[in-house]
Design an enzyme around this catalytic site. Structure first.
Site, PDB file in Angstrom:
ATOM      1  N   CYS A  89       0.848  -1.189   0.000  1.00  0.00           N
ATOM      2  CA  CYS A  89       0.000   0.000   0.000  1.00  0.00           C
ATOM      3  C   CYS A  89       0.885   1.241   0.000  1.00  0.00           C
ATOM      4  CB  CYS A  89      -0.900  -0.003   1.234  1.00  0.00           C
ATOM      5  SG  CYS A  89      -2.002   1.429   1.359  1.00  0.00           S
ATOM      6  N   HIS A 131      -9.052  -3.514  -2.401  1.00  0.00           N
ATOM      7  CA  HIS A 131      -8.127  -2.671  -1.632  1.00  0.00           C
ATOM      8  C   HIS A 131      -8.617  -1.222  -1.590  1.00  0.00           C
ATOM      9  CE1 HIS A 131      -3.894  -1.664  -0.306  1.00  0.00           C
ATOM     10  NE2 HIS A 131      -4.281  -0.480  -0.750  1.00  0.00           N
ATOM     11  N   GLU A 132      -9.002  -0.681  -2.746  1.00  0.00           N
ATOM     12  CA  GLU A 132      -9.398   0.737  -2.800  1.00  0.00           C
ATOM     13  C   GLU A 132     -10.740   0.973  -2.113  1.00  0.00           C
ATOM     14  OE1 GLU A 132      -7.046   2.725  -3.495  1.00  0.00           O
ATOM     15  OE2 GLU A 132      -5.789   1.190  -4.390  1.00  0.00           O
ATOM     16  N   HIS A 135     -10.112   1.285   1.485  1.00  0.00           N
ATOM     17  CA  HIS A 135      -9.660   2.640   1.850  1.00  0.00           C
ATOM     18  C   HIS A 135     -10.852   3.572   2.063  1.00  0.00           C
ATOM     19  CE1 HIS A 135      -5.329   2.849   1.798  1.00  0.00           C
ATOM     20  NE2 HIS A 135      -5.238   2.264   0.616  1.00  0.00           N
TER      21      HIS A 135
END
Length: 163
Positions: A89, A131-132, A135
């Site tokens: 990351c 993953h995004e 976030h």
């Protein structure tokens, strides 16, 4: 627009859930330009708005030269047998740990014109979508690590020159 600096582990914007984008105005257009410019750098598969200090639901991606963005993305589908895959990351530089991810993912959102955007894929795209969107929900990938691996990652963070 400029490439924006990446916020690092410990910055509160990375732990807060992002707000939905309500108005597709000039500010959001500027955000999209910054996200796209920032993800274009080599070695970057995705950049979420919180990583550049903006608490809005938006991210850009750069998968095999395909660069784009999505606003108000929602992870609507994951499938396949989850498995551990190497992941890093930009907000936790220098770390690389196996993270459990699904091999297929689908995100639905909108573009700057309000038209529906559907991003769906396998492999690196599936990993980036998961993953995004993490976030945007205020979660870093290190929170998905096993307790033992998370302890190792936290030690690596404390010993890093950027923390």
């Amino acid at each position: 627009m400029p490439v924006r600096p990446i916020r690092l582990f410990g910055d509160p914007v990375l732990r807060a859930p992002s707000a939905p984008i309500v108005d597709l105005d000039d500010g959001v257009r500027a955000l999209v330009r910054d996200l796209v410019d920032t993800v274009e750098l080599p070695g970057r598969a995705g950049v979420a708005a919180p990583q550049i200090g903006v608490g809005l639901r938006a991210f850009s991606y750069n998968i095999d030269g395909d660069i784009g963005y999505v606003l108000n993305p929602v992870l609507v589908e994951v499938s396949g047998e989850p498995s551990a895959i190497g992941e890093g990351c930009l907000s936790v530089p220098g770390l690389w740990h196996d993270t459990v991810r699904y091999p297929h993912a689908k995100v639905v959102g909108v573009d700057l014109d309000g038209a529906e955007v559907v991003l769906e894929g396998d492999g690196l795209l599936a990993q980036a979508l998961q993953h995004e969107t993490d976030h945007l929900d205020g979660m870093l990938y290190i929170q998905r690590l096993s307790p033992e691996t998370r302890r190792i990652a936290m030690r690596e963070i404390r010993e890093s020159d950027w923390f």
